[in-house]
Write an enzyme that holds these catalytic residues in place. Structure first.
Site, PDB file in Angstrom:
ATOM      1  N   SER A  11     -28.543  26.131 -41.909  1.00 15.53           N
ATOM      2  CA  SER A  11     -28.850  26.607 -43.263  1.00 15.53           C
ATOM      3  C   SER A  11     -30.100  27.478 -43.184  1.00 15.53           C
ATOM      4  CB  SER A  11     -29.050  25.425 -44.216  1.00 15.53           C
ATOM      5  OG  SER A  11     -29.981  24.513 -43.689  1.00 15.53           O
ATOM      6  N   GLU A  13     -33.505  29.384 -45.275  1.00 17.67           N
ATOM      7  CA  GLU A  13     -34.409  29.371 -46.444  1.00 17.67           C
ATOM      8  C   GLU A  13     -35.009  30.767 -46.679  1.00 17.67           C
ATOM      9  OE1 GLU A  13     -37.094  26.007 -46.846  1.00 17.67           O
ATOM     10  OE2 GLU A  13     -38.736  27.424 -47.125  1.00 17.67           O
ATOM     11  N   THR A  44     -37.373  29.128 -52.096  1.00 13.23           N
ATOM     12  CA  THR A  44     -38.598  28.381 -52.387  1.00 13.23           C
ATOM     13  C   THR A  44     -39.095  28.643 -53.816  1.00 13.23           C
ATOM     14  OG1 THR A  44     -40.023  30.113 -51.520  1.00 13.23           O
ATOM     15  CG2 THR A  44     -39.328  28.397 -49.976  1.00 13.23           C
ATOM     16  N   ALA A  47     -46.135  27.438 -55.983  1.00 14.73           N
ATOM     17  CA  ALA A  47     -46.959  26.307 -56.397  1.00 14.73           C
ATOM     18  C   ALA A  47     -47.132  26.294 -57.909  1.00 14.73           C
ATOM     19  CB  ALA A  47     -48.319  26.391 -55.711  1.00 14.73           C
ATOM     20  N   HIS A  72     -35.535  25.417 -54.685  1.00 15.30           N
ATOM     21  CA  HIS A  72     -36.570  24.404 -54.531  1.00 15.30           C
ATOM     22  C   HIS A  72     -37.188  24.217 -55.919  1.00 15.30           C
ATOM     23  CE1 HIS A  72     -37.330  25.100 -49.959  1.00 15.30           C
ATOM     24  NE2 HIS A  72     -36.077  25.383 -50.280  1.00 15.30           N
ATOM     25  N   GLY A 103     -44.897  19.492 -54.369  1.00 16.27           N
ATOM     26  CA  GLY A 103     -45.625  20.760 -54.389  1.00 16.27           C
ATOM     27  C   GLY A 103     -47.114  20.533 -54.275  1.00 16.27           C
ATOM     28  N   ASP A 104     -47.875  21.604 -54.366  1.00 13.36           N
ATOM     29  CA  ASP A 104     -49.334  21.535 -54.287  1.00 13.36           C
ATOM     30  C   ASP A 104     -49.914  22.180 -55.528  1.00 13.36           C
ATOM     31  OD1 ASP A 104     -49.711  20.333 -51.677  1.00 13.36           O
ATOM     32  OD2 ASP A 104     -48.764  22.162 -50.923  1.00 13.36           O
ATOM     33  N   ALA A 118     -43.086  13.213 -55.193  1.00 16.10           N
ATOM     34  CA  ALA A 118     -41.683  13.653 -55.132  1.00 16.10           C
ATOM     35  C   ALA A 118     -40.722  12.506 -55.429  1.00 16.10           C
ATOM     36  CB  ALA A 118     -41.396  14.265 -53.762  1.00 16.10           C
ATOM     37  N   LYS A 160     -39.065   7.802 -51.234  1.00 12.96           N
ATOM     38  CA  LYS A 160     -38.468   9.020 -51.806  1.00 12.96           C
ATOM     39  C   LYS A 160     -36.963   9.073 -51.512  1.00 12.96           C
ATOM     40  CE  LYS A 160     -40.163  12.820 -49.740  1.00 12.96           C
ATOM     41  NZ  LYS A 160     -41.092  13.942 -49.526  1.00 12.96           N
ATOM     42  N   GLN A 171     -40.627  19.600 -42.312  1.00 18.79           N
ATOM     43  CA  GLN A 171     -41.602  20.640 -42.022  1.00 18.79           C
ATOM     44  C   GLN A 171     -41.307  21.106 -40.597  1.00 18.79           C
ATOM     45  OE1 GLN A 171     -43.291  23.103 -42.628  1.00 18.79           O
ATOM     46  NE2 GLN A 171     -44.790  22.094 -43.960  1.00 18.79           N
ATOM     47  N   PHE A 211     -51.031  29.316 -40.753  1.00 18.94           N
ATOM     48  CA  PHE A 211     -50.159  28.517 -41.619  1.00 18.94           C
ATOM     49  C   PHE A 211     -50.012  27.099 -41.069  1.00 18.94           C
ATOM     50  CE2 PHE A 211     -45.814  27.654 -43.435  1.00 18.94           C
ATOM     51  CZ  PHE A 211     -46.293  27.464 -44.721  1.00 18.94           C
ATOM     52  N   HIS A 261     -32.283  23.747 -40.203  1.00 24.34           N
ATOM     53  CA  HIS A 261     -32.601  24.551 -41.391  1.00 24.34           C
ATOM     54  C   HIS A 261     -33.665  25.572 -40.968  1.00 24.34           C
ATOM     55  CE1 HIS A 261     -33.113  25.355 -45.710  1.00 24.34           C
ATOM     56  NE2 HIS A 261     -34.426  25.329 -45.504  1.00 24.34           N
TER      57      HIS A 261
HETATM   58  P1  FAD Z   1     -44.552  13.931 -51.569  1.00 26.77           P
HETATM   59  O1  FAD Z   1     -43.338  13.408 -50.913  1.00 26.77           O
HETATM   60  O2  FAD Z   1     -44.818  13.473 -52.963  1.00 26.77           O
HETATM   61  O3  FAD Z   1     -45.793  13.545 -50.631  1.00 26.77           O
HETATM   62  C1  FAD Z   1     -47.077  14.130 -50.822  1.00 26.77           C
HETATM   63  C2  FAD Z   1     -48.159  13.213 -50.263  1.00 26.77           C
HETATM   64  O4  FAD Z   1     -48.295  12.057 -51.094  1.00 26.77           O
HETATM   65  C3  FAD Z   1     -47.886  12.661 -48.866  1.00 26.77           C
HETATM   66  O5  FAD Z   1     -49.122  12.565 -48.205  1.00 26.77           O
HETATM   67  C4  FAD Z   1     -47.281  11.290 -49.117  1.00 26.77           C
HETATM   68  O6  FAD Z   1     -47.520  10.386 -48.037  1.00 26.77           O
HETATM   69  C5  FAD Z   1     -48.000  10.857 -50.385  1.00 26.77           C
HETATM   70  N1  FAD Z   1     -47.120  10.064 -51.279  1.00 26.77           N
HETATM   71  C6  FAD Z   1     -45.818  10.318 -51.557  1.00 26.77           C
HETATM   72  N2  FAD Z   1     -45.354   9.445 -52.475  1.00 26.77           N
HETATM   73  C7  FAD Z   1     -46.386   8.632 -52.798  1.00 26.77           C
HETATM   74  C8  FAD Z   1     -46.537   7.560 -53.711  1.00 26.77           C
HETATM   75  N3  FAD Z   1     -45.509   7.157 -54.477  1.00 26.77           N
HETATM   76  N4  FAD Z   1     -47.758   6.961 -53.793  1.00 26.77           N
HETATM   77  C9  FAD Z   1     -48.802   7.373 -53.024  1.00 26.77           C
HETATM   78  N5  FAD Z   1     -48.713   8.401 -52.139  1.00 26.77           N
HETATM   79  C10 FAD Z   1     -47.517   9.033 -52.038  1.00 26.77           C
HETATM   80  N6  FAD Z   1     -44.079  23.916 -51.425  1.00 26.77           N
HETATM   81  C11 FAD Z   1     -43.921  24.742 -52.482  1.00 26.77           C
HETATM   82  O7  FAD Z   1     -44.901  24.978 -53.235  1.00 26.77           O
HETATM   83  N7  FAD Z   1     -42.727  25.355 -52.744  1.00 26.77           N
HETATM   84  C12 FAD Z   1     -41.640  25.151 -51.988  1.00 26.77           C
HETATM   85  O8  FAD Z   1     -40.575  25.705 -52.257  1.00 26.77           O
HETATM   86  C13 FAD Z   1     -41.751  24.263 -50.872  1.00 26.77           C
HETATM   87  N8  FAD Z   1     -40.686  23.988 -50.082  1.00 26.77           N
HETATM   88  C14 FAD Z   1     -40.811  23.100 -49.055  1.00 26.77           C
HETATM   89  C15 FAD Z   1     -39.679  22.788 -48.287  1.00 26.77           C
HETATM   90  C16 FAD Z   1     -39.771  21.900 -47.227  1.00 26.77           C
HETATM   91  C17 FAD Z   1     -38.528  21.574 -46.441  1.00 26.77           C
HETATM   92  C18 FAD Z   1     -41.018  21.316 -46.897  1.00 26.77           C
HETATM   93  C19 FAD Z   1     -41.141  20.390 -45.716  1.00 26.77           C
HETATM   94  C20 FAD Z   1     -42.140  21.607 -47.652  1.00 26.77           C
HETATM   95  C21 FAD Z   1     -42.054  22.489 -48.745  1.00 26.77           C
HETATM   96  N9  FAD Z   1     -43.155  22.790 -49.555  1.00 26.77           N
HETATM   97  C22 FAD Z   1     -43.016  23.656 -50.615  1.00 26.77           C
HETATM   98  C23 FAD Z   1     -44.473  22.192 -49.289  1.00 26.77           C
HETATM   99  C24 FAD Z   1     -44.718  20.922 -50.145  1.00 26.77           C
HETATM  100  O9  FAD Z   1     -44.699  21.252 -51.506  1.00 26.77           O
HETATM  101  C25 FAD Z   1     -46.081  20.342 -49.761  1.00 26.77           C
HETATM  102  O10 FAD Z   1     -46.057  19.882 -48.435  1.00 26.77           O
HETATM  103  C26 FAD Z   1     -46.632  19.285 -50.718  1.00 26.77           C
HETATM  104  O11 FAD Z   1     -47.991  19.033 -50.335  1.00 26.77           O
HETATM  105  C27 FAD Z   1     -45.910  17.936 -50.647  1.00 26.77           C
HETATM  106  O12 FAD Z   1     -44.705  17.946 -51.260  1.00 26.77           O
HETATM  107  P2  FAD Z   1     -43.707  16.687 -51.019  1.00 26.77           P
HETATM  108  O13 FAD Z   1     -42.550  16.874 -51.877  1.00 26.77           O
HETATM  109  O14 FAD Z   1     -43.488  16.496 -49.581  1.00 26.77           O
HETATM  110  O15 FAD Z   1     -44.630  15.509 -51.589  1.00 26.77           O
END
Ligand code: FAD
Length: 280
Positions: A11, A13, A44, A47, A72, A103-104, A118, A160, A171, A211, A261
Site C-alpha cells: 500500500s 501513502e 495524511t 496536525a 488519515h 496526532g500532534d 488514539a 488501541k 512508523q 525527520f 506500507h
Molecule cells: P497514540 O496512540 O495516542 O499515542 C501517543 C502517545 O501517548 C504514545 O506515547 C503512547 O504510548 C501514549 N498513550 C497512548 N494511549 C494512551 C493512554 N490511553 N493513556 C496514556 N498514554 C497513552 N501525524 C499527523 O499529524 N498526520 C498524519 O496523517 C499521520 N499519519 C501517521 C501514520 C502512521 C502510520 C504513523 C506511524 C504516524 C502518523 N502520524 C501522523 C504521526 C502521529 O500523529 C504521531 O506520532 C503522534 O504523536 C501520535 O499519534 P498516535 O495515534 O500514534 O497516538
C-alpha cells in the site's frame, strides 16, 4: 479493495499537495503506483486538522481509479462534533477505510480537544459508525518518542487495538529485528490483528536524518556512516537506499510481515525500485 492485488500486499501513502502543480504531479504518481495493484492508498492529515479540506480533496481525486483510499484522521485539537461531521462526510462519499491517529498539537494551538489518545478516537469511531470503517492505527516498533519506554508504549498500543482497530501500520524503521520484537511483544498481550511495516525509501539523507530524530526512528550507525560518506552525491545515496531498503523489506516479508506500507512522499520512482526488487 481492488481485485488482483499485488501478491505481497503493498500500500502507498501520500500527503495532500498544496499547489495545482503538486496535485497534477500526484495524479501521475498515483497512476504509476496503481499499476502495481496496491491494497490501498492513504492520505495524511495535517496536525490539528490543518489539512482537513486538502486531505478530503486529495482522497477524492486519488480514489478516482477505483483503488480503496483511506484518509488519515487525527483527534488532538478537535471536538467530537467536528469529528462526527467529518466521519459522516466520508461515509456519504463512500469512504470505508481510515487511519485513526491522536496526532500532534501544533505549537501555539489552543485546547487539546475532547479525545486525548488514539484509543479514544477508535472507540469514538466505533460508537458513532459501528463497523462501517476499516480502521488502521499507528505502531512504533522503536517506541513513540513521548513514551516512557517500549513496554509502556506497547501496553498503550494494545489498548488501541482492543478498542476496535482492524490493523496497524508502523512508523518507519531500518532494523528488521525492531519490528519482529515489537510483534512478538504485542502478540503476547493477545493482539492478533495484522501489523504492517511502514517503509521509508532513502533519497535525501539530510532530510531523513532530521525527520528521524523527531519521529523516533533510528538510522543505524553503519547506515549513517555510509550515507554521510556520499555527501551530496544523490545518485550514490539513492542506489545505497534502494539496496538497503529492499533488503529490509525482503527480510520482513520472509519473516512473516503481512504486507508493506510505503511512505511515498508523493514520488513513485524510489518506491517502485524497491517494490520491483521483492519476491514473494
Ligand atoms: P497514540 O496512540 O495516542 O499515542 C501517543 C502517545 O501517548 C504514545 O506515547 C503512547 O504510548 C501514549 N498513550 C497512548 N494511549 C494512551 C493512554 N490511553 N493513556 C496514556 N498514554 C497513552 N501525524 C499527523 O499529524 N498526520 C498524519 O496523517 C499521520 N499519519 C501517521 C501514520 C502512521 C502510520 C504513523 C506511524 C504516524 C502518523 N502520524 C501522523 C504521526 C502521529 O500523529 C504521531 O506520532 C503522534 O504523536 C501520535 O499519534 P498516535 O495515534 O500514534 O497516538
Amino acid at each position: 479493495m481492488s481485485s488482483q492485488q499485488h501478491p505481497l500486499g503493498i500500500s502507498f501513502e501520500f500527503f495532500p499537495p498544496n499547489t495545482d502543480a503538486g496535485r497534477d504531479k500526484l495524479m501521475l504518481v498515483r497512476d504509476e503506483l496503481a499499476t502495481r495493484n496496491p491494497r490501498f492508498f492513504s492520505v495524511t492529515y495535517g496536525a490539528g486538522g490543518s489539512t482537513q479540506a486538502r486531505t478530503r480533496d486529495t482522497v477524492r481525486t486519488v480514489s478516482q481509479n477505483g483503488i480503496t483510499t483511506a484518509p488519515h484522521l487525527s483527534c488532538i485539537g478537535s471536538e467530537k462534533a467536528q469529528l462526527r461531521d467529518l466521519l459522516s462526510q466520508y461515509r456519504e462519499e463512500g469512504i470505508n477505510s481510515l487511519v485513526a491517529l491522536r496526532g500532534d498539537m501544533p505549537s501555539g494551538m489552543g485546547s487539546i480537544g475532547e479525545l486525548r489518545y488514539a484509543n479514544e478516537l477508535v472507540e469514538f469511531i466505533r460508537d458513532e459508525t459501528g463497523d462501517h470503517f476499516n480502521i488502521a492505527v499507528a505502531a512504533y516498533p522503536e517506541s513513540h518518542p513521548q513514551a516512557a519506554n517500549l513496554d509502556k508504549d506497547i501496553e498503550n498500543f494494545a489498548r488501541k487495538m482492543k478498542a476496535g482497530a482492524d490493523m496497524a501500520i508502523t512508523q518507519y524503521f531500518f532494523t528488521a529485528d525492531a519490528y519482529f520484537n515489537f510483534v512478538d511483544k504485542v502478540r503476547a498481550l493477545g493482539v492478533e490483528q495484522p501489523i504492517i511495516p511502514g517503509i521509508m525509501p532513502i533519497t535525501n539523507y539530510t532530510k531523513l536524518a532530521r525527520f528521524s530524530d523527531s519521529c523516533g526512528a533510528e538510522i543505524p550507525r553503519w547506515m549513517r556512516k555510509q550515507l554521510e560518506s556520499y555527501g551530496d552525491d544523490s545518485e550514490a545515496i539513492a542506489k545505497f537506499g534502494t539496496e538497503a531498503v529492499s533488503r529490509l523489506c525482503q527480510r520482513l516479508l520472509d519473516g512473516g510481515a503481512p504486507g508493506l506500507h510505503f511512505y511515498t512522499l508523493n514520488q513513485a520512482a524510489p518506491v517502485l525500485k524497491v517494490v520491483d526488487n521483492l519476491v514473494g
